[in-house]
Design a protein around this motif. Sequence first.
Motif, PDB file in Angstrom:
ATOM      1  N   GLY A  59       0.589  -1.256   0.073  1.00  0.00           N
ATOM      2  CA  GLY A  59       0.525  -0.220   0.185  1.00  0.00           C
ATOM      3  C   GLY A  59       0.457   1.304  -0.425  1.00  0.00           C
ATOM      4  N   SER A  60       1.960   0.993   0.679  1.00  0.00           N
ATOM      5  CA  SER A  60       2.903   2.045   0.723  1.00  0.00           C
ATOM      6  C   SER A  60       3.244   3.011  -1.150  1.00  0.00           C
ATOM      7  CB  SER A  60       4.247   2.398   1.687  1.00  0.00           C
ATOM      8  OG  SER A  60       2.924   1.587   3.249  1.00  0.00           O
ATOM      9  N   ILE A  61       3.779   1.581  -1.499  1.00  0.00           N
ATOM     10  CA  ILE A  61       4.658   1.986  -2.905  1.00  0.00           C
ATOM     11  C   ILE A  61       3.168   2.442  -3.949  1.00  0.00           C
ATOM     12  CG2 ILE A  61       5.133   0.401  -4.660  1.00  0.00           C
ATOM     13  CD1 ILE A  61       6.625  -1.769  -2.511  1.00  0.00           C
ATOM     14  N   GLY A  62       2.134   1.955  -3.319  1.00  0.00           N
ATOM     15  CA  GLY A  62       0.422   1.872  -4.070  1.00  0.00           C
ATOM     16  C   GLY A  62       0.159   3.330  -4.177  1.00  0.00           C
ATOM     17  N   TYR A  63       1.081   3.984  -2.600  1.00  0.00           N
ATOM     18  CA  TYR A  63       0.590   5.853  -2.562  1.00  0.00           C
ATOM     19  C   TYR A  63       1.818   6.579  -2.948  1.00  0.00           C
ATOM     20  CZ  TYR A  63      -4.164   6.341  -0.824  1.00  0.00           C
ATOM     21  OH  TYR A  63      -5.679   6.638  -1.100  1.00  0.00           O
ATOM     22  N   ARG A  64       2.771   5.733  -4.054  1.00  0.00           N
ATOM     23  CA  ARG A  64       4.309   6.243  -3.674  1.00  0.00           C
ATOM     24  C   ARG A  64       4.311   7.901  -4.152  1.00  0.00           C
ATOM     25  NH1 ARG A  64       3.901   2.478  -7.428  1.00  0.00           N
ATOM     26  NH2 ARG A  64       4.247   2.849  -9.793  1.00  0.00           N
ATOM     27  N   ARG A  65       3.117   8.312  -5.095  1.00  0.00           N
ATOM     28  CA  ARG A  65       3.278   9.369  -5.776  1.00  0.00           C
ATOM     29  C   ARG A  65       2.176  10.445  -4.117  1.00  0.00           C
ATOM     30  NH1 ARG A  65      -0.905   9.182 -10.859  1.00  0.00           N
ATOM     31  NH2 ARG A  65      -2.006   8.021  -9.151  1.00  0.00           N
ATOM     32  N   VAL A 183       3.448   4.382   5.699  1.00  0.00           N
ATOM     33  CA  VAL A 183       4.380   3.830   6.193  1.00  0.00           C
ATOM     34  C   VAL A 183       4.992   3.859   7.563  1.00  0.00           C
ATOM     35  CG1 VAL A 183       6.616   4.965   5.975  1.00  0.00           C
ATOM     36  CG2 VAL A 183       5.280   5.553   3.482  1.00  0.00           C
ATOM     37  N   LEU A 184       3.957   4.798   7.831  1.00  0.00           N
ATOM     38  CA  LEU A 184       4.217   4.476   9.468  1.00  0.00           C
ATOM     39  C   LEU A 184       3.310   3.314  10.162  1.00  0.00           C
ATOM     40  CD1 LEU A 184       3.483   8.477  10.473  1.00  0.00           C
ATOM     41  CD2 LEU A 184       5.296   7.206   9.777  1.00  0.00           C
ATOM     42  N   THR A 185       2.464   2.792   9.548  1.00  0.00           N
ATOM     43  CA  THR A 185       1.790   1.767  10.127  1.00  0.00           C
ATOM     44  C   THR A 185       2.548   0.400   9.892  1.00  0.00           C
ATOM     45  OG1 THR A 185      -0.048   1.269   8.207  1.00  0.00           O
ATOM     46  CG2 THR A 185      -0.410   2.633  10.257  1.00  0.00           C
ATOM     47  N   ALA A 186       3.341   0.351   8.454  1.00  0.00           N
ATOM     48  CA  ALA A 186       3.841  -0.124   7.639  1.00  0.00           C
ATOM     49  C   ALA A 186       5.282  -0.721   8.800  1.00  0.00           C
ATOM     50  CB  ALA A 186       4.208  -0.023   6.827  1.00  0.00           C
ATOM     51  N   ALA A 187       6.450   0.406   9.095  1.00  0.00           N
ATOM     52  CA  ALA A 187       6.973   0.485  10.090  1.00  0.00           C
ATOM     53  C   ALA A 187       6.598  -0.265  11.074  1.00  0.00           C
ATOM     54  CB  ALA A 187       7.377   1.509  10.032  1.00  0.00           C
ATOM     55  N   VAL A 188       5.219  -0.103  11.991  1.00  0.00           N
ATOM     56  CA  VAL A 188       5.006  -0.741  13.227  1.00  0.00           C
ATOM     57  C   VAL A 188       4.932  -2.586  13.414  1.00  0.00           C
ATOM     58  CG1 VAL A 188       3.261  -0.914  15.078  1.00  0.00           C
ATOM     59  CG2 VAL A 188       3.927   1.337  13.739  1.00  0.00           C
ATOM     60  N   LEU A 210      -2.037 -15.222   2.858  1.00  0.00           N
ATOM     61  CA  LEU A 210      -2.244 -14.040   3.291  1.00  0.00           C
ATOM     62  C   LEU A 210      -1.717 -12.329   2.640  1.00  0.00           C
ATOM     63  CD1 LEU A 210      -3.833 -13.791   7.016  1.00  0.00           C
ATOM     64  CD2 LEU A 210      -4.523 -13.395   5.131  1.00  0.00           C
ATOM     65  N   ALA A 211      -0.021 -13.088   2.737  1.00  0.00           N
ATOM     66  CA  ALA A 211       0.778 -12.237   2.278  1.00  0.00           C
ATOM     67  C   ALA A 211       0.472 -11.716   0.881  1.00  0.00           C
ATOM     68  CB  ALA A 211       2.089 -12.463   2.298  1.00  0.00           C
ATOM     69  N   ILE A 212       0.148 -12.614  -0.240  1.00  0.00           N
ATOM     70  CA  ILE A 212       0.176 -12.745  -1.975  1.00  0.00           C
ATOM     71  C   ILE A 212      -1.349 -11.992  -1.830  1.00  0.00           C
ATOM     72  CG2 ILE A 212      -0.908 -14.281  -2.977  1.00  0.00           C
ATOM     73  CD1 ILE A 212       0.936 -16.272  -3.199  1.00  0.00           C
ATOM     74  N   GLY A 213      -2.039 -12.436  -0.794  1.00  0.00           N
ATOM     75  CA  GLY A 213      -3.176 -11.644  -1.065  1.00  0.00           C
ATOM     76  C   GLY A 213      -3.413  -9.782  -1.141  1.00  0.00           C
ATOM     77  N   ALA A 214      -2.233  -9.299   0.224  1.00  0.00           N
ATOM     78  CA  ALA A 214      -2.555  -8.501   0.469  1.00  0.00           C
ATOM     79  C   ALA A 214      -1.791  -7.823   0.525  1.00  0.00           C
ATOM     80  CB  ALA A 214      -2.242  -8.405   2.367  1.00  0.00           C
ATOM     81  N   VAL A 215      -0.498  -7.467  -0.051  1.00  0.00           N
ATOM     82  CA  VAL A 215       0.090  -7.373  -1.753  1.00  0.00           C
ATOM     83  C   VAL A 215      -0.920  -7.223  -3.160  1.00  0.00           C
ATOM     84  CG1 VAL A 215       2.355  -7.638  -2.682  1.00  0.00           C
ATOM     85  CG2 VAL A 215       2.362  -8.454  -0.967  1.00  0.00           C
ATOM     86  N   LEU A 216      -1.889  -7.905  -3.363  1.00  0.00           N
ATOM     87  CA  LEU A 216      -2.379  -6.925  -4.711  1.00  0.00           C
ATOM     88  C   LEU A 216      -3.599  -6.206  -3.659  1.00  0.00           C
ATOM     89  CD1 LEU A 216      -3.001 -10.458  -5.685  1.00  0.00           C
ATOM     90  CD2 LEU A 216      -1.495  -9.107  -6.690  1.00  0.00           C
ATOM     91  N   GLY A 217      -3.668  -6.097  -2.905  1.00  0.00           N
ATOM     92  CA  GLY A 217      -4.941  -6.100  -2.258  1.00  0.00           C
ATOM     93  C   GLY A 217      -4.600  -3.981  -1.671  1.00  0.00           C
ATOM     94  N   GLY A 218      -3.074  -3.890  -1.359  1.00  0.00           N
ATOM     95  CA  GLY A 218      -2.357  -2.912  -1.123  1.00  0.00           C
ATOM     96  C   GLY A 218      -2.376  -2.098  -2.455  1.00  0.00           C
ATOM     97  N   GLN A 219      -2.414  -2.819  -3.228  1.00  0.00           N
ATOM     98  CA  GLN A 219      -1.938  -2.041  -5.083  1.00  0.00           C
ATOM     99  C   GLN A 219      -3.778  -1.843  -5.151  1.00  0.00           C
ATOM    100  OE1 GLN A 219       0.626  -1.017  -6.904  1.00  0.00           O
ATOM    101  NE2 GLN A 219       1.665  -1.874  -4.627  1.00  0.00           N
TER     102      GLN A 219
END
Length: 632
Positions: A59-65, A183-188, A210-219
């Motif tokens: 999700g952080s990468i998806g919001y990089r702009r 970014v902050l929640t990813a750090a925690v 879950l990780a595979i699904g969450a990565v897709l969901g983050g985008q």
Amino acid sequence: MSVAEVVAILAVGVAAGTINTVVGSGSLITFPTLLALGYPALVANVSNTVGLFPGTVSGSIGYRRELAGQGRRALVLGGAALLGGLCGGLLLLALPPTSFGRVVPYLILVACGLIAFQGRLSTWLARHRAAAAHRPPALLVFGVFVTGLYGGYFGAAQGVILIALLGILLADDLQRLNALKNVLTAAVSGVAAILFAVAGPVAWPPAVLLAIGAVLGGQLGAVLGRRMRPAVLRVAIVAVGLLVAVTLVRSRLVILAVLLALGGSGAPGPIPLVGVGRWPAPSPSTSSPGAALVLPSDGPALVVPSATPSSRRSIAASPSATPRPTPRSTPRPSARPTPPPTPRPSARPTPAAQPPPPPTSACPLFPSTNVWNKRVDGLPVAANSATLVATIGAGAHLHPDFGSYADYGIPYNVVAAGTARVHVSFDYADESDIGPYPIPLHPRIEAGSDRHLLMWDTAACRLYELFAAAKTASGWHAGSGAIWDLRSNALRPDGWTSADAAGLPILPGLVRYDEVAAGVVRHAIRFTAPATRSAHIYPARHDAGDGLAPTLPPMGTRLRLKTGFDTGGFSPRMRVILTAMQRYGIILADNGSPWFFSGASDPRWNDDELNQLKALVGADFEVVNTSGFVNG
């Protein structure tokens, strides 16, 4: 794991990744899903945290702009969040998290209010501050650190709290602040995930899915969140925050109502909401005094204990409420109908009938070379001891599942050659001994749905045990039955059940008053755990598990009370039991509440004295490596 389970975990992973990126609190759907699939609360909790962490990065990468121009801000605040999360995670492993439990719902409500009125508050604050746009004020750095501490220690809706802080103390667009929040929640979450991956009982298959699904969901969440107008995004965040807060408040009221319904005297103290590693919950089907309600959260999932103490009681424990029978699972060899729940005894249980006379030494319960009767205090500790203890419940309290009342404990009958032998029909006849069985005219049978009927023939030196025994119009019937030659070390055929789920005898594992009064218990003790592996180890012959996760203990797991545990403050009789647990250990024989160990009901027991043993917790035990430890 079936195809349907794989698809379900992937789907909720995608949904949670999307929700976490847009708002937060994605664990509201992933954690209950893992529980529904049969994973114990602690395993589901840890696996959920580890599995969703990659989604926060995605999700952080998806919001990089939206992060453009926020490099210094993200670095400073990210460091504060990282440090706070690390401190919170370490505190969680060391302390019972009761501090936040009382204030969490109200903290989230305050955060929702701040978000709702963010515009007006930001305008007011802007007139009173001169902070540069790219340099976060010291108050915000401190606030992010505290939120990170809270997130690592407790975790409920930390994303909602973070977006409230950022929105009030930074003059910036809500979409950019949401990107910074990710970014902050990813750090925690990253700190917690690393701690749990190293020290926690992670079930890796669902965690990876879950990780595979969450990565897709983050985008996906980044795309959807970016398209939301600030007002719509603000409404979504407030709605989710209110949902979490109301859920937590209602859970406390539900727990209070349950405690009152169970007849507890006096008003209960504060009901803590407890995090990972402290108070793992038993199986949702359990309805015993140790049962718990489990709530998901934005960070590590929350486990809400019932009326059990949040720290060790003093040895001089006060009398507890009237004991109730412990529900146990059916020792079925395959998927078969579940017996009805154990009925509660009446408010004033009847005292137990006089116990049978103690048997003569001419008929011991198996030879001294039987593993039940062999000491384990010299065996090494198993490599996975900490993991299995955590799964059963490192913070759950030991519980004597017997006492002075006839309806509390597993009674036994001493029979002789003159006792009439009767035919018994079985539900699971293919794994039962045909008999006949020496059932007295008025036998003592365990109360509740398990209805164990134990018969000890001291003349022939044989043990007869029945599960779910009942006398019908056509004669005696039981779920399963087993007959044991007490002079032999022979086991049942591998894969066969007995009157117990592990395919083991019951009577040799019961704590009996006569042996305690004599000053020594020379055998291992039977106990239950909320979830077990679909596997068994020697001497168990059968299992009734919840999956093949290596974090689950198999039937037959042997544990012992740690040698360093100080028994000095206990009564002499209770020291006899504790010494047996140190020397001979305890054997996992059935599914049930955590650390409930079995004994024979006897009117001579002092229930207040037995309550002393509830001061022990799971962390006081260690799993023994029994490789090569066999009969003979």
